[in-house]
Design a protein around this motif. Sequence first.
Motif, PDB file in Angstrom:
ATOM      1  N   GLU A  30      -1.278  30.073  57.175  1.00 11.66           N
ATOM      2  CA  GLU A  30      -0.639  29.283  58.226  1.00 11.66           C
ATOM      3  C   GLU A  30      -1.243  27.884  58.218  1.00 11.66           C
ATOM      4  O   GLU A  30      -2.464  27.732  58.280  1.00 11.66           O
ATOM      5  N   ILE A  31      -0.381  26.896  58.118  1.00 11.12           N
ATOM      6  CA  ILE A  31      -0.843  25.512  58.016  1.00 11.12           C
ATOM      7  C   ILE A  31      -0.194  24.711  59.125  1.00 11.12           C
ATOM      8  O   ILE A  31       1.042  24.710  59.284  1.00 11.12           O
ATOM      9  N   THR A  32      -1.046  24.041  59.894  1.00  7.91           N
ATOM     10  CA  THR A  32      -0.550  23.180  60.962  1.00  7.91           C
ATOM     11  C   THR A  32      -0.664  21.736  60.509  1.00  7.91           C
ATOM     12  O   THR A  32      -1.776  21.238  60.278  1.00  7.91           O
ATOM     13  N   PRO A  33       0.472  21.046  60.282  1.00 12.45           N
ATOM     14  CA  PRO A  33       0.418  19.635  59.839  1.00 12.45           C
ATOM     15  C   PRO A  33      -0.243  18.767  60.913  1.00 12.45           C
ATOM     16  O   PRO A  33      -0.111  19.072  62.122  1.00 12.45           O
ATOM     17  N   PRO A  34      -0.915  17.703  60.539  1.00 15.75           N
ATOM     18  CA  PRO A  34      -1.244  17.346  59.158  1.00 15.75           C
ATOM     19  C   PRO A  34      -2.404  18.194  58.637  1.00 15.75           C
ATOM     20  O   PRO A  34      -3.334  18.485  59.375  1.00 15.75           O
ATOM     21  N   SER A  35      -2.322  18.560  57.363  1.00 18.46           N
ATOM     22  CA  SER A  35      -3.337  19.424  56.774  1.00 18.46           C
ATOM     23  C   SER A  35      -3.450  19.095  55.279  1.00 18.46           C
ATOM     24  O   SER A  35      -2.433  18.888  54.605  1.00 18.46           O
ATOM     25  N   VAL A  36      -4.707  19.061  54.799  1.00 17.69           N
ATOM     26  CA  VAL A  36      -4.964  18.725  53.395  1.00 17.69           C
ATOM     27  C   VAL A  36      -5.338  19.984  52.631  1.00 17.69           C
ATOM     28  O   VAL A  36      -6.189  20.756  53.081  1.00 17.69           O
ATOM     29  N   LEU A  37      -4.685  20.176  51.484  1.00 13.57           N
ATOM     30  CA  LEU A  37      -5.038  21.270  50.593  1.00 13.57           C
ATOM     31  C   LEU A  37      -5.778  20.695  49.382  1.00 13.57           C
ATOM     32  O   LEU A  37      -5.418  19.622  48.878  1.00 13.57           O
ATOM     33  N   GLY A  38      -6.789  21.414  48.903  1.00 17.85           N
ATOM     34  CA  GLY A  38      -7.545  20.933  47.750  1.00 17.85           C
ATOM     35  C   GLY A  38      -8.606  21.911  47.329  1.00 17.85           C
ATOM     36  O   GLY A  38      -8.604  23.075  47.740  1.00 17.85           O
ATOM     37  N   ARG A  39      -9.552  21.419  46.521  1.00 19.53           N
ATOM     38  CA  ARG A  39     -10.616  22.274  45.997  1.00 19.53           C
ATOM     39  C   ARG A  39     -11.971  21.891  46.568  1.00 19.53           C
ATOM     40  O   ARG A  39     -12.947  22.634  46.411  1.00 19.53           O
ATOM     41  N   GLY A  40     -12.044  20.713  47.213  1.00 20.51           N
ATOM     42  CA  GLY A  40     -13.327  20.236  47.686  1.00 20.51           C
ATOM     43  C   GLY A  40     -13.556  20.514  49.165  1.00 20.51           C
ATOM     44  O   GLY A  40     -12.687  21.022  49.890  1.00 20.51           O
ATOM     45  N   GLN A  86       3.968  23.994  43.607  1.00 23.81           N
ATOM     46  CA  GLN A  86       2.914  24.290  42.634  1.00 23.81           C
ATOM     47  C   GLN A  86       1.857  23.211  42.708  1.00 23.81           C
ATOM     48  O   GLN A  86       2.145  22.022  42.561  1.00 23.81           O
ATOM     49  N   LEU A  87       0.614  23.666  42.942  1.00 23.39           N
ATOM     50  CA  LEU A  87      -0.563  22.792  42.926  1.00 23.39           C
ATOM     51  C   LEU A  87      -1.487  23.337  41.841  1.00 23.39           C
ATOM     52  O   LEU A  87      -1.984  24.457  41.948  1.00 23.39           O
ATOM     53  N   GLY A  88      -1.703  22.555  40.776  1.00 30.22           N
ATOM     54  CA  GLY A  88      -2.496  23.059  39.650  1.00 30.22           C
ATOM     55  C   GLY A  88      -1.786  24.234  39.018  1.00 30.22           C
ATOM     56  O   GLY A  88      -0.615  24.160  38.638  1.00 30.22           O
ATOM     57  N   HIS A  89      -2.501  25.388  38.930  1.00 27.72           N
ATOM     58  CA  HIS A  89      -1.894  26.606  38.390  1.00 27.72           C
ATOM     59  C   HIS A  89      -1.430  27.547  39.498  1.00 27.72           C
ATOM     60  O   HIS A  89      -0.979  28.666  39.208  1.00 27.72           O
ATOM     61  N   THR A  90      -1.560  27.154  40.731  1.00 24.89           N
ATOM     62  CA  THR A  90      -1.255  28.025  41.864  1.00 24.89           C
ATOM     63  C   THR A  90       0.123  27.691  42.419  1.00 24.89           C
ATOM     64  O   THR A  90       0.431  26.527  42.691  1.00 24.89           O
ATOM     65  N   ARG A  91       0.948  28.743  42.571  1.00 21.28           N
ATOM     66  CA  ARG A  91       2.302  28.559  43.095  1.00 21.28           C
ATOM     67  C   ARG A  91       2.407  29.187  44.484  1.00 21.28           C
ATOM     68  O   ARG A  91       1.856  30.257  44.751  1.00 21.28           O
ATOM     69  N   PHE A  92       3.144  28.487  45.344  1.00 17.10           N
ATOM     70  CA  PHE A  92       3.351  28.933  46.726  1.00 17.10           C
ATOM     71  C   PHE A  92       4.844  28.973  47.015  1.00 17.10           C
ATOM     72  O   PHE A  92       5.641  28.264  46.383  1.00 17.10           O
ATOM     73  N   ASP A 141      -8.681  20.868  54.257  1.00 16.95           N
ATOM     74  CA  ASP A 141      -8.543  21.821  55.366  1.00 16.95           C
ATOM     75  C   ASP A 141      -8.367  23.241  54.841  1.00 16.95           C
ATOM     76  O   ASP A 141      -8.789  24.198  55.493  1.00 16.95           O
ATOM     77  N   LEU A 142      -7.725  23.369  53.664  1.00 17.99           N
ATOM     78  CA  LEU A 142      -7.555  24.674  53.049  1.00 17.99           C
ATOM     79  C   LEU A 142      -7.928  24.526  51.572  1.00 17.99           C
ATOM     80  O   LEU A 142      -7.370  23.691  50.867  1.00 17.99           O
ATOM     81  N   THR A 143      -8.914  25.328  51.138  1.00 16.50           N
ATOM     82  CA  THR A 143      -9.440  25.148  49.783  1.00 16.50           C
ATOM     83  C   THR A 143      -9.050  26.323  48.897  1.00 16.50           C
ATOM     84  O   THR A 143      -8.886  27.454  49.368  1.00 16.50           O
ATOM     85  N   PHE A 144      -8.945  26.010  47.592  1.00 14.10           N
ATOM     86  CA  PHE A 144      -8.613  27.016  46.585  1.00 14.10           C
ATOM     87  C   PHE A 144      -9.550  26.823  45.387  1.00 14.10           C
ATOM     88  O   PHE A 144      -9.988  25.709  45.087  1.00 14.10           O
ATOM     89  N   ALA A 145      -9.826  27.899  44.670  1.00 17.20           N
ATOM     90  CA  ALA A 145     -10.777  27.858  43.552  1.00 17.20           C
ATOM     91  C   ALA A 145     -10.125  27.432  42.235  1.00 17.20           C
ATOM     92  O   ALA A 145     -10.796  27.328  41.216  1.00 17.20           O
TER      93      ALA A 145
END
Length: 516
Positions: A17-27, A84-90, A31-35
């Motif tokens: 669940e993402i409430t805008p504004p929200s940043v996705l990334g690896r660092g 698609q962000l990197g190799h991850t698809r949503f 707000d939401l991180t992925f490996a």
Amino acid sequence: MKPPLILQELSSQKHYEITPPSVLGRGAGADLTFADPAISHRHALFLEIGEQLWIQDLESANGVYVNDRRIAGKASLKAGDSIQLGHTRFLVMPSSEDDVTEQTVVLHCLDPSREARLDQQKLKLIFQLTTDLAENQDLSLLQEKILPSFSGLFKQDHSCIALFQEDGSLKPLFADTPLRSSILSRSIIDRLFRNGESFVLEDALSDASLKDQESILGLQIRSALCVPLTYRNQIYGLIYLDRNIPGAYSQDDLEFLRTIASILAPLIENARLLSELKERNADTMKTLKETQARLIDMERTAAYVRLAQAMAHEIRNPLMAIGGLIRRLTQPGLPGTEGAKVQAVVRSVERIESVLREVDQFVKLPVPHRTLTRIDQIIQAELAFHDPIWQEKRVRPVVQVSAKHLMVPIDPELFQRALSLVIREIQPSVAPGADFPITLADSANELAILCGESIDDRRWCELASPKLERKPWSLGLFLNLASKLISDHGGRLLVDAEGRSPLPLLIRMPRTITDH
């Protein structure tokens, strides 16, 4: 308040669940991180503009794809869209159950047309490589074709095909960028060849064993592919690609590069061996040409030495006669003999002048310009020219032809001159009133011209043979001049090693023109 955005990760089926504004990334700043190493530290921003949800690319390395299309800046979102962000698809899920009934969710996890285009690209690349390698065995030409053809699929920053040397070092065979110290990271290469397996490196700086290596830092390597070149169960080299962004390559990329390596390995090795063979052959030919040039110089020098000896021999005899006659002319008490002695002196002087004229003409002779000529006609013409001498000695020249082919590549004028010199040399050896046979016969790829009676083949030798050291007649100037003219035509003049005169004499003339 608008319900939060719901994203479903397709690989794990997790919901976020993402409430805008929200940043996705690896660092840590996201707000939401992925490996996923292909996702940047701050990759994308989800925001709301009016009643519409949007996604914005935060200048990520690998971009943001909505419904398999890379966005420029930002793009609007609706339920059913794929991201698609990197190799991850949503998948963008409906935000409420009411929306479920109103929306038909279309999964974009596989775009058949896009996959078909990719497969077509791969097949085209394989076809191009095999065609180029089949048509070209020159390594310099292969360099211009192989690595540039990779860029359409792999988009590498650096690439290299390298071979192992005898001392164990790795030498780049092809490289598509100017080498600094080397585009090859020793750390990566050592890691690959410990077990001989291929590998894909998603992010070198996230690997604890590599991130502190100077080669990794200096070359700014983040992603890399490395596969061995294996031929006949032996690793003799490798193909290496890298990029300076993380997550650029996948397992599929590695498998495809391994397929390419299996095609290239035997072809490159064969091309390399052919190149080495050509280099060795070129070196051998160079050595042979240098040796041939030295032999020709030695042969030319030996010919001049032989001519000098023949000249000295020809001039010495008349000079000795002149000296003896002059001494007798100066003796008192010998009346009535002066006229005969003077005539003998004159004849000796004329002999010397004749010898010197022959040498002078020989020095000015041109290189033979050979054309196919009937050699029996040349022989008949030269025998007729000397007919007065034959008649004086009552000698009957007889030409006997047993050869099937009489056309020989010669310079008619120069060869006739050689025959003239031969006849002048052998005439004194022909017995008065005898027949003088000249036989033309086939001998392999040569025409044999035999003057006189045949002898055992083992007795024939050339004028320069040591067997003739005690044969003064072998130093005859005319005979040696004739031998040189015949040699210039690619032929040989042979005499009897046990003979007491130039007869019998054998001339062998080739029927084909070869370098001499």
